[in-house]
Write a protein that holds these residues in place. Structure first.
Motif, PDB file in Angstrom:
ATOM      1  N   MET A   1      -4.476 -12.007  -6.856  1.00  0.00           N
ATOM      2  CA  MET A   1      -5.966 -11.817  -7.095  1.00  0.00           C
ATOM      3  C   MET A   1      -6.586 -13.245  -6.880  1.00  0.00           C
ATOM      4  SD  MET A   1      -5.406  -8.083  -9.413  1.00  0.00           S
ATOM      5  CE  MET A   1      -4.584  -9.033 -10.624  1.00  0.00           C
ATOM      6  N   ALA A   2      -6.592 -13.734  -7.676  1.00  0.00           N
ATOM      7  CA  ALA A   2      -7.643 -14.746  -7.160  1.00  0.00           C
ATOM      8  C   ALA A   2      -7.312 -15.364  -6.398  1.00  0.00           C
ATOM      9  CB  ALA A   2      -7.176 -15.645  -8.384  1.00  0.00           C
ATOM     10  N   VAL A   3      -6.375 -15.811  -5.193  1.00  0.00           N
ATOM     11  CA  VAL A   3      -6.897 -16.306  -3.755  1.00  0.00           C
ATOM     12  C   VAL A   3      -7.619 -15.291  -3.477  1.00  0.00           C
ATOM     13  CG1 VAL A   3      -5.435 -16.778  -2.612  1.00  0.00           C
ATOM     14  CG2 VAL A   3      -4.324 -17.892  -4.511  1.00  0.00           C
ATOM     15  N   LEU A   4      -7.167 -14.073  -2.929  1.00  0.00           N
ATOM     16  CA  LEU A   4      -7.829 -13.180  -2.494  1.00  0.00           C
ATOM     17  C   LEU A   4      -9.975 -12.882  -2.993  1.00  0.00           C
ATOM     18  CD1 LEU A   4      -5.034 -10.155  -2.230  1.00  0.00           C
ATOM     19  CD2 LEU A   4      -6.298 -11.733  -0.672  1.00  0.00           C
TER      20      LEU A   4
ATOM     21  N   ASP B   1      -9.900  -6.595   5.770  1.00  0.00           N
ATOM     22  CA  ASP B   1      -8.357  -7.444   5.364  1.00  0.00           C
ATOM     23  C   ASP B   1      -8.660  -8.154   3.713  1.00  0.00           C
ATOM     24  OD1 ASP B   1      -9.876 -10.026   6.199  1.00  0.00           O
ATOM     25  OD2 ASP B   1      -7.860 -10.251   7.135  1.00  0.00           O
ATOM     26  N   PHE B   2      -9.349  -8.295   3.479  1.00  0.00           N
ATOM     27  CA  PHE B   2      -9.340  -9.081   2.464  1.00  0.00           C
ATOM     28  C   PHE B   2      -8.846  -8.100   0.935  1.00  0.00           C
ATOM     29  CE2 PHE B   2     -10.539 -13.953   2.749  1.00  0.00           C
ATOM     30  CZ  PHE B   2      -9.281 -14.345   3.794  1.00  0.00           C
ATOM     31  N   GLN B   3     -10.445  -6.852   1.272  1.00  0.00           N
ATOM     32  CA  GLN B   3     -10.900  -6.751   0.637  1.00  0.00           C
ATOM     33  C   GLN B   3      -9.536  -5.206   0.270  1.00  0.00           C
ATOM     34  OE1 GLN B   3     -14.303  -3.954   1.794  1.00  0.00           O
ATOM     35  NE2 GLN B   3     -15.271  -6.157   2.630  1.00  0.00           N
ATOM     36  N   ALA B   4      -8.867  -4.778   1.053  1.00  0.00           N
ATOM     37  CA  ALA B   4      -7.857  -4.262   1.393  1.00  0.00           C
ATOM     38  C   ALA B   4      -6.710  -4.630   0.531  1.00  0.00           C
ATOM     39  CB  ALA B   4      -7.354  -3.348   2.883  1.00  0.00           C
TER      40      ALA B   4
ATOM     41  N   ILE C   1     -15.133  -0.994   2.761  1.00  0.00           N
ATOM     42  CA  ILE C   1     -14.197  -0.185   3.138  1.00  0.00           C
ATOM     43  C   ILE C   1     -14.122   1.400   1.968  1.00  0.00           C
ATOM     44  CG2 ILE C   1     -12.636  -1.549   4.484  1.00  0.00           C
ATOM     45  CD1 ILE C   1     -10.755  -1.780   2.062  1.00  0.00           C
ATOM     46  N   GLU C   2     -13.488   2.079   2.755  1.00  0.00           N
ATOM     47  CA  GLU C   2     -13.460   3.216   1.690  1.00  0.00           C
ATOM     48  C   GLU C   2     -12.801   3.246   0.769  1.00  0.00           C
ATOM     49  OE1 GLU C   2     -14.957   6.133   1.990  1.00  0.00           O
ATOM     50  OE2 GLU C   2     -16.587   5.657   4.155  1.00  0.00           O
ATOM     51  N   ASP C   3     -11.610   2.966   0.867  1.00  0.00           N
ATOM     52  CA  ASP C   3     -10.546   2.437  -0.526  1.00  0.00           C
ATOM     53  C   ASP C   3     -11.074   1.783  -1.275  1.00  0.00           C
ATOM     54  OD1 ASP C   3      -9.029   2.570   1.315  1.00  0.00           O
ATOM     55  OD2 ASP C   3      -7.715   0.856   1.651  1.00  0.00           O
ATOM     56  N   TRP C   4     -12.553   1.022  -1.953  1.00  0.00           N
ATOM     57  CA  TRP C   4     -13.183   1.153  -2.650  1.00  0.00           C
ATOM     58  C   TRP C   4     -13.728   2.532  -3.180  1.00  0.00           C
ATOM     59  CZ3 TRP C   4     -14.015  -3.941  -5.016  1.00  0.00           C
ATOM     60  CH2 TRP C   4     -13.492  -4.857  -4.265  1.00  0.00           C
TER      61      TRP C   4
END
Length: 232
Positions: A169-172, A184-187, A217-220
């Motif tokens: 999580m910290a890396v992303l 892709d980072f968000q997902a 993205i919608e996933d948020w």
């Protein structure tokens, strides 16, 4: 005469392509067939013999650029900057800018430093007027940081493979700090927030992403609804 540009030399259509031996000076290897290392050795020798001969430096630099010899090119540029010692800054900047495409990130950064303090920049085995080399540990550290900066997703997947989800999580999150538009980072980050039930961490990041004004993205929204359902 050739003019320096971002491609090092720009030649008018009516002019012949510039050649590193264009001064007409008799060459020691005239009439013989010499390979690339031998030619470079002669050019380097001429610079060592006459350090103040700018044309000798330029011939060496141009040959290294033309042959895509990254390490010798870095050494040739640094040797010139040491001899100039702060003089001819505009000329030096144009040479560096023209050579940029043949240098890696570390070499380019060191060359820029050498514009102001060339004596404090380490050379390599091709250098004439420096001692020492770029430290191996320094190179490894720089390359590791570059990998983290440009390959966050692969690094996060490595952490996930070993169940190091906090590190993933910290890396992303660092990746999104630098490249917030990367979907892709968000997902991947949202999947981790949800699977680890990191609701507070999610809300903090969600608010920051919304404030940025960048498209999300919608996933948020889906993950926000998921955490809202847990508290209702």
């Amino acid at each position: 005469m050739p003019r320096f540009t971002k491609n090092l030399f720009l030649v008018d259509a009516a002019e012949p392509r510039p050649h590193p031996f264009g001064d007409g000076e008799p060459l020691l290897f005239a009439g013989t067939t010499m390979d690339e290392p031998a030619i470079l050795a002669v050019l380097t020798h001429k610079v060592g013999k006459k350090p103040r001969d700018l044309f000798a430096h330029v011939r060496r630099i141009y040959f290294c650029y033309q042959q895509a010899l990254s390490e010798p090119l870095y050494a040739a540029l640094l040797d010139l900057l040491i001899i100039l010692d702060g003089k001819g800054r505009q000329f030096s900047q144009r040479l560096l800018q023209g050579s940029r495409s043949r240098l890696d990130a570390v070499q380019w950064s060191l060359c820029k430093q050498a514009l102001d303090s060339p004596a404090n920049v380490a050379g390599n085995r091709h250098s004439l007027f420096t001692t020492g080399t770029i430290g191996t540990l320094h190179l490894v550290e720089i390359r590791r940081k570059q990998q983290e900066r440009h390959d966050y997703l692969a690094l996060a997947n490595d952490y996930i493979e070993y169940s190091q989800l906090e590190e993933a999580m910290a890396v992303l999150e660092r990746g999104l700090d630098e490249q917030p538009g990367r979907q892709d980072f968000q997902a991947a980050l949202l999947e981790l927030y949800r699977s680890t039930l990191s609701s507070e961490r999610f809300r903090t990041r969600y608010e920051a992403m919304q404030s940025s004004g960048l498209p999300l993205i919608e996933d948020w929204r889906a993950v926000a609804d998921f955490f809202a359902g847990m508290t209702s």
